[in-house]
Design an enzyme around this catalytic site. Structure first.
Site, mmCIF file in Angstrom:
data_model
loop_
_atom_site.group_PDB
_atom_site.id
_atom_site.type_symbol
_atom_site.label_atom_id
_atom_site.label_comp_id
_atom_site.label_asym_id
_atom_site.label_seq_id
_atom_site.Cartn_x
_atom_site.Cartn_y
_atom_site.Cartn_z
ATOM 1 N N ASP A 24 -1.573 -0.760 5.837
ATOM 2 C CA ASP A 24 -1.914 -0.126 7.121
ATOM 3 C C ASP A 24 -3.403 -0.204 7.404
ATOM 4 O O ASP A 24 -3.853 0.243 8.453
ATOM 5 C CB ASP A 24 -1.471 1.342 7.159
ATOM 6 C CG ASP A 24 -2.411 2.245 6.393
ATOM 7 O OD1 ASP A 24 -2.516 2.076 5.164
ATOM 8 O OD2 ASP A 24 -3.069 3.087 7.027
ATOM 9 N N ASP A 84 0.868 -1.175 0.000
ATOM 10 C CA ASP A 84 0.000 0.000 0.000
ATOM 11 C C ASP A 84 0.913 1.235 0.000
ATOM 12 O O ASP A 84 2.125 1.114 0.221
ATOM 13 C CB ASP A 84 -0.850 -0.066 1.277
ATOM 14 C CG ASP A 84 -1.611 1.200 1.526
ATOM 15 O OD1 ASP A 84 -2.353 1.625 0.641
ATOM 16 O OD2 ASP A 84 -1.445 1.792 2.625
ATOM 17 N N ASP A 137 -0.190 5.159 1.013
ATOM 18 C CA ASP A 137 -0.413 6.140 2.083
ATOM 19 C C ASP A 137 -0.363 5.494 3.455
ATOM 20 O O ASP A 137 -1.069 4.529 3.729
ATOM 21 C CB ASP A 137 -1.790 6.804 1.910
ATOM 22 C CG ASP A 137 -1.834 7.702 0.689
ATOM 23 O OD1 ASP A 137 -0.947 8.549 0.550
ATOM 24 O OD2 ASP A 137 -2.762 7.542 -0.125
ATOM 25 N N LYS A 182 -9.733 -3.442 -3.057
ATOM 26 C CA LYS A 182 -8.428 -3.769 -3.645
ATOM 27 C C LYS A 182 -8.451 -5.173 -4.262
ATOM 28 O O LYS A 182 -7.735 -5.441 -5.221
ATOM 29 C CB LYS A 182 -7.305 -3.578 -2.618
ATOM 30 C CG LYS A 182 -7.088 -2.085 -2.329
ATOM 31 C CD LYS A 182 -5.821 -1.779 -1.570
ATOM 32 C CE LYS A 182 -5.612 -0.265 -1.478
ATOM 33 N NZ LYS A 182 -4.374 0.097 -0.774
ATOM 34 N N GLU A 205 -13.347 5.276 8.647
ATOM 35 C CA GLU A 205 -12.303 4.385 8.115
ATOM 36 C C GLU A 205 -11.617 3.607 9.254
ATOM 37 O O GLU A 205 -11.365 2.410 9.124
ATOM 38 C CB GLU A 205 -11.247 5.197 7.325
ATOM 39 C CG GLU A 205 -10.133 4.328 6.772
ATOM 40 C CD GLU A 205 -8.932 5.086 6.198
ATOM 41 O OE1 GLU A 205 -9.023 6.290 5.900
ATOM 42 O OE2 GLU A 205 -7.883 4.428 6.031
ATOM 43 N N SER A 213 -2.522 1.421 -4.474
ATOM 44 C CA SER A 213 -2.977 2.533 -3.637
ATOM 45 C C SER A 213 -4.343 3.071 -4.025
ATOM 46 O O SER A 213 -4.627 3.290 -5.197
ATOM 47 C CB SER A 213 -1.952 3.664 -3.731
ATOM 48 O OG SER A 213 -2.456 4.832 -3.149
ATOM 49 N N ALA A 214 -5.138 3.338 -2.999
ATOM 50 C CA ALA A 214 -6.415 4.018 -3.206
ATOM 51 C C ALA A 214 -6.208 5.533 -3.202
ATOM 52 O O ALA A 214 -7.166 6.295 -3.212
ATOM 53 C CB ALA A 214 -7.386 3.616 -2.104
HETATM 54 P P1 TMP Z 1 -3.800 4.101 0.281
HETATM 55 O O1 TMP Z 1 -4.586 2.961 -0.324
HETATM 56 O O2 TMP Z 1 -2.556 4.434 -0.502
HETATM 57 O O3 TMP Z 1 -3.523 3.925 1.726
HETATM 58 O O4 TMP Z 1 -4.723 5.436 0.133
HETATM 59 C C1 TMP Z 1 -5.924 5.605 0.779
HETATM 60 C C2 TMP Z 1 -5.902 6.626 1.880
HETATM 61 O O5 TMP Z 1 -6.323 7.897 1.381
HETATM 62 C C3 TMP Z 1 -6.885 6.257 2.965
HETATM 63 O O6 TMP Z 1 -6.217 5.991 4.169
HETATM 64 C C4 TMP Z 1 -7.769 7.476 3.124
HETATM 65 C C5 TMP Z 1 -7.050 8.573 2.397
HETATM 66 N N1 TMP Z 1 -7.924 9.610 1.819
HETATM 67 C C6 TMP Z 1 -7.683 10.923 2.159
HETATM 68 O O7 TMP Z 1 -6.785 11.211 2.955
HETATM 69 N N2 TMP Z 1 -8.478 11.913 1.625
HETATM 70 C C7 TMP Z 1 -9.483 11.641 0.755
HETATM 71 O O8 TMP Z 1 -10.167 12.558 0.269
HETATM 72 C C8 TMP Z 1 -9.715 10.264 0.399
HETATM 73 C C9 TMP Z 1 -10.823 9.936 -0.551
HETATM 74 C C10 TMP Z 1 -8.905 9.294 0.945
HETATM 75 MG MG MG Z 2 -2.840 3.215 3.461
#
Ligand code: TMP
Ligand code: MG
Length: 289
Positions: free
Chosen positions: A227, A38, A40, A202, A85, A153-154
């Protein structure tokens, strides 16, 4: 066996199993390994000097590319949906529609701002985004041993790529699945491309990208880093999996979530802002002493 696993931030449900998996991976060697991570709050730091570090979305939210009015709206979304979340009292099924809502609303606001493609690079440079301590060794070790790294990554692919490019670690063995921006002929954001990736789909994202896993079909061992409990399905597209080791960063609401993380991840890293454990395992698996 690996001294880093005895650090106070490291928790394991079954240390013997972890040792067994690491030994099996070492025997099979670097050629049998692929890493899926992942981005973030997994490859990037959760906090630095007591201050929260930004996600890909937050890098834009806090930047000069967004109007004050829109910033307020994005902050309201964060304050509404981030607690959901990380709420351990809700199931993934309960959270899923709310996460879709968060991503959909946030992306609609970003599109309204007509963000310019050529400003992403300076905005990332001016941001406080930080990769975790030890990131250089992590990326360089994988590159040196030709181990493919999939960053799943989301977040926002364009921003993520800029972060790793500016850090000098966007090596050719790195592949990214994420939400990518679609720009119009003037270089202004007009939409997001393809199927939305949020934290709870995912698995679907992995299955849609079967070509990638097909290419890596001879690599039956996976090191997975995440995470969120949603990150556990990132490896669902892997062919003929033999061994998987799941490392989970437990960054926030540590006491409430520890039990569920210990059940789901093989190794749980509590408030650990480094890549030290992953680096030590990689060193061992790739033949180091
Ligand atoms: P990741 O899959 O790389 O961890 O990314 C997803 C993260 O992005 C998740 O922990 C929530 C965060 N996020 C924000 O910080 N702001 C936003 O507007 C959105 C939609 C997600
Ligand atoms: Mg993350």
């Amino acid at each position: 066996m690996i001294p880093e696993l005895t650090r106070p931030s490291v928790y394991m449900r079954d240390g013997t199993r972890v040792e067994g998996v690491i030994q099996a991976m070492r025997q099979a060697g670097a050629n049998a390994l692929q890493v899926i991570s992942d981005f973030d709050m997994t490859l990037t730091r959760f906090s630095y000097n007591g201050k929260r570090c930004p996600t890909c979305h937050n890098i834009l939210d806090n930047s000069k590319l967004i109007s004050e009015e829109c910033k307020e709206k994005l902050k309201d979304l964060l304050n509404t949906y981030y607690p959901i979340e990380i709420n351990s009292g809700l199931s993934a099924e309960e959270k899923l529609p709310l996460m879709v809502e968060w991503w959909t609303k946030a992306h609609a606001l970003l599109v309204q701002q007509k963000i310019k493609k050529d400003l992403l690079s300076p905005v990332v440079r001016e941001s406080s985004a930080m990769l975790r301590e030890g990131y250089q060794l992590f990326f360089d070790c994988l590159q040196e041993h030709s181990v493919p790294l999939l960053i799943f990554s989301a977040g926002i692919g364009d921003v993520l790529e800029e972060v790793i490019r500016q850090a000098g670690v966007f090596h050719p063995n790195v592949k990214v699945f994420s939400n990518y921006m679609d720009f119009d002929e003037n270089g202004a954001l007009q939409a997001f491309k393809g199927q939305l990736i949020h934290i709870y789909n995912k698995r679907e994202g992995a299955l849609l990208n079967s070509g990638h896993f097909q290419e890596l079909r001879d690599r039956h061992n996976v090191l997975l880093l995440g995470d969120s409990l949603g990150d556990l399905t990132m490896a669902d597209g892997v062919y003929g999996m033999e061994n998987i080791l799941k490392i989970g960063y437990l960054n926030d609401k540590v006491e409430e979530r520890k039990e569920s993380y210990l059940k789901a991840y093989d190794i749980v890293l509590e408030r650990d802002e480094t890549m030290n454990v992953a680096n030590a395992i990689l060193h061992h698996v790739t033949g180091g002493q």
